[in-house]
Design an enzyme around this catalytic site. Structure first.
Site, mmCIF file in Angstrom:
data_model
loop_
_atom_site.group_PDB
_atom_site.id
_atom_site.type_symbol
_atom_site.label_atom_id
_atom_site.label_comp_id
_atom_site.label_asym_id
_atom_site.label_seq_id
_atom_site.Cartn_x
_atom_site.Cartn_y
_atom_site.Cartn_z
ATOM 1 N N SER A 2 4.908 27.486 -5.346
ATOM 2 C CA SER A 2 5.884 26.473 -5.753
ATOM 3 C C SER A 2 5.378 25.897 -7.062
ATOM 4 O O SER A 2 4.192 26.049 -7.401
ATOM 5 C CB SER A 2 5.928 25.364 -4.691
ATOM 6 O OG SER A 2 6.560 24.201 -5.195
ATOM 7 N N TYR A 35 1.827 19.759 1.423
ATOM 8 C CA TYR A 35 2.551 20.844 0.748
ATOM 9 C C TYR A 35 1.856 21.211 -0.559
ATOM 10 O O TYR A 35 1.637 22.386 -0.853
ATOM 11 C CB TYR A 35 3.986 20.366 0.494
ATOM 12 C CG TYR A 35 4.948 21.420 -0.006
ATOM 13 C CD1 TYR A 35 5.634 22.248 0.898
ATOM 14 C CD2 TYR A 35 5.224 21.570 -1.358
ATOM 15 C CE1 TYR A 35 6.541 23.194 0.446
ATOM 16 C CE2 TYR A 35 6.119 22.512 -1.815
ATOM 17 C CZ TYR A 35 6.788 23.322 -0.904
ATOM 18 O OH TYR A 35 7.689 24.262 -1.359
HETATM 19 P P1 NAD Z 1 14.235 27.437 4.136
HETATM 20 O O1 NAD Z 1 14.018 26.301 5.040
HETATM 21 O O2 NAD Z 1 15.614 27.793 3.682
HETATM 22 O O3 NAD Z 1 13.594 28.772 4.739
HETATM 23 C C1 NAD Z 1 12.344 28.770 5.348
HETATM 24 C C2 NAD Z 1 12.206 30.023 6.168
HETATM 25 O O4 NAD Z 1 10.939 29.994 6.826
HETATM 26 C C3 NAD Z 1 13.268 30.134 7.282
HETATM 27 O O5 NAD Z 1 13.610 31.490 7.466
HETATM 28 C C4 NAD Z 1 12.519 29.605 8.500
HETATM 29 O O6 NAD Z 1 13.036 30.085 9.736
HETATM 30 C C5 NAD Z 1 11.139 30.164 8.213
HETATM 31 N N1 NAD Z 1 10.084 29.493 8.944
HETATM 32 C C6 NAD Z 1 9.802 28.170 9.014
HETATM 33 N N2 NAD Z 1 8.745 27.969 9.823
HETATM 34 C C7 NAD Z 1 8.360 29.187 10.261
HETATM 35 C C8 NAD Z 1 7.331 29.639 11.127
HETATM 36 N N3 NAD Z 1 6.481 28.788 11.728
HETATM 37 N N4 NAD Z 1 7.221 30.958 11.372
HETATM 38 C C9 NAD Z 1 8.098 31.840 10.812
HETATM 39 N N5 NAD Z 1 9.085 31.469 9.973
HETATM 40 C C10 NAD Z 1 9.215 30.159 9.714
HETATM 41 O O7 NAD Z 1 13.272 27.141 2.883
HETATM 42 P P2 NAD Z 1 13.187 27.770 1.421
HETATM 43 O O8 NAD Z 1 13.494 26.682 0.481
HETATM 44 O O9 NAD Z 1 13.916 29.049 1.329
HETATM 45 O O10 NAD Z 1 11.620 28.020 1.332
HETATM 46 C C11 NAD Z 1 11.039 29.303 1.287
HETATM 47 C C12 NAD Z 1 9.679 29.211 0.597
HETATM 48 O O11 NAD Z 1 9.871 28.828 -0.766
HETATM 49 C C13 NAD Z 1 8.744 28.179 1.215
HETATM 50 O O12 NAD Z 1 7.427 28.654 1.221
HETATM 51 C C14 NAD Z 1 8.888 26.990 0.275
HETATM 52 O O13 NAD Z 1 7.746 26.188 0.285
HETATM 53 C C15 NAD Z 1 9.055 27.710 -1.052
HETATM 54 N N6 NAD Z 1 9.672 26.890 -2.095
HETATM 55 C C16 NAD Z 1 10.916 26.353 -1.919
HETATM 56 C C17 NAD Z 1 11.465 25.583 -2.946
HETATM 57 C C18 NAD Z 1 12.829 24.977 -2.865
HETATM 58 O O14 NAD Z 1 13.184 24.195 -3.750
HETATM 59 N N7 NAD Z 1 13.638 25.305 -1.879
HETATM 60 C C19 NAD Z 1 10.739 25.352 -4.111
HETATM 61 C C20 NAD Z 1 9.479 25.912 -4.238
HETATM 62 C C21 NAD Z 1 8.956 26.677 -3.220
#
Ligand code: NAD
Length: 264
Positions: A146, A159
């Site tokens: 991130s 985080y």
């Molecule tokens: P999201 O909530 O849409 O998706 C998260 C996914 O992880 C889902 O499929 C969920 O079921 C799965 N998950 C959660 N806990 C789990 C567990 N214990 N075991 C297995 N699967 C699990 O979130 P997102 O925004 O798509 O995030 C995806 C990644 O990108 C994360 O690592 C997040 O930190 C990172 N990220 C997101 C953003 C943002 O702005 N959305 C920014 C930077 C980084």
């Protein structure tokens, strides 16, 4: 754009039932890769999701429900993927959760869960995938860090610690594999409008009495100079680049796609 650049290869994307992981899984499938999905959600919806991706892109898909906070379940998922498709060629460590609170009020169990899911799971999947990749002489490990792997924000101690840790882990993994055909890199997105961020939009709207649209604008204007969300498809295209021959010597980078966030 559809191609067969990755046909015959298998990608495992953790947390791919939603958001960024789903976007990356779709982009890799578009290039011909078979996909092992993982993540939580309604069983019927998940089955439809991975069946539809398989049909849309003419690839094989499968799903394992391992909880990324549980090493034994991660081991079972890796065995399942190997049994189904042979060794994994592309590993995308994407599953992640968020919790916002100041350090003195941060629930200890939330800290542990964030470190386990956002950081430690990538160690377990990587340690289990690397031997097969080395044997094949080709592999890609892509860690979804991130912009919070590069800079901090108040309220996000666990985080930010996990994501900085993941960037460090990416560098060491890349160095250990530098003389092989296996690369390891991190992607560092800014705000992407997924369920993980929509919750923060909702919290902001409730706290400040704002509409959904106004709360989104407020979040973006604070940190992301472009004023626009990054999309899962854009992140998928970056993952595809890491998997392309042009990515052979991209090793150990933490590549931000953040609308200018970290440039400030
Ligand atoms: P999201 O909530 O849409 O998706 C998260 C996914 O992880 C889902 O499929 C969920 O079921 C799965 N998950 C959660 N806990 C789990 C567990 N214990 N075991 C297995 N699967 C699990 O979130 P997102 O925004 O798509 O995030 C995806 C990644 O990108 C994360 O690592 C997040 O930190 C990172 N990220 C997101 C953003 C943002 O702005 N959305 C920014 C930077 C980084």
């Amino acid at each position: 754009m559809k191609s067969n650049m990755l046909s015959g290869k298998t990608a495992l994307v953790t947390g791919s039932t939603s958001g960024i992981g789903l976007g990356i899984a779709r982009s890799l499938a578009e290039q011909g890769a078979n996909i092992v999905f993982n993540g939580f959600g309604d069983a019927q919806q998940i089955e439809k999701l991975y069946t539809d991706v398989g049909t849309e892109f003419g690839v094989q898909t499968a799903y394992h429900n391992a909880d990324m906070s549980k090493p034994l379940e991660i081991e079972a998922m890796m065995r399942f993927a190997a049994d189904k498709f042979g060794a994994i060629d592309i590993l995308v460590n994407n599953a992640g959760i968020q919790h916002v609170a100041t350090v003195d009020e941060f629930p200890a169990e939330k800290w542990d869960a964030i470190i386990a899911i956002n950081l430690t799971s990538a160690f377990h999947t990587s340690r289990l995938a690397i031997p097969g990749m080395k044997q094949k002489g080709w592999g890609r490990i892509i860690n979804l860090a991130s912009v919070h792997g590069l800079v901090g924000s108040a309220g996000k101690s666990a985080y930010v610690a996990a994501k900085h840790g993941l960037v460090g882990f990416t560098k060491v993994t890349a160095l250990e594999l530098a003389a092989t055909g296996v690369t390891c890199n991190a992607i560092c997105p800014g705000w992407v409008l997924t369920p993980l961020v929509q919750k923060q939009v909702d919290d902001r709207a409730a706290r400040d009495g704002l509409s959904n649209e106004a709360a989104k604008k407020a979040l973006l204007s604070e940190k992301q100079p472009s004023g626009e969300f990054v999309t899962p498809a854009e992140l998928g295209a970056l993952a595809v680049f890491f998997c392309s021959p042009a990515g052979d010597q991209v090793r150990g980078v933490a590549w931000n796609m953040d609308g200018g966030w970290a440039a400030q």
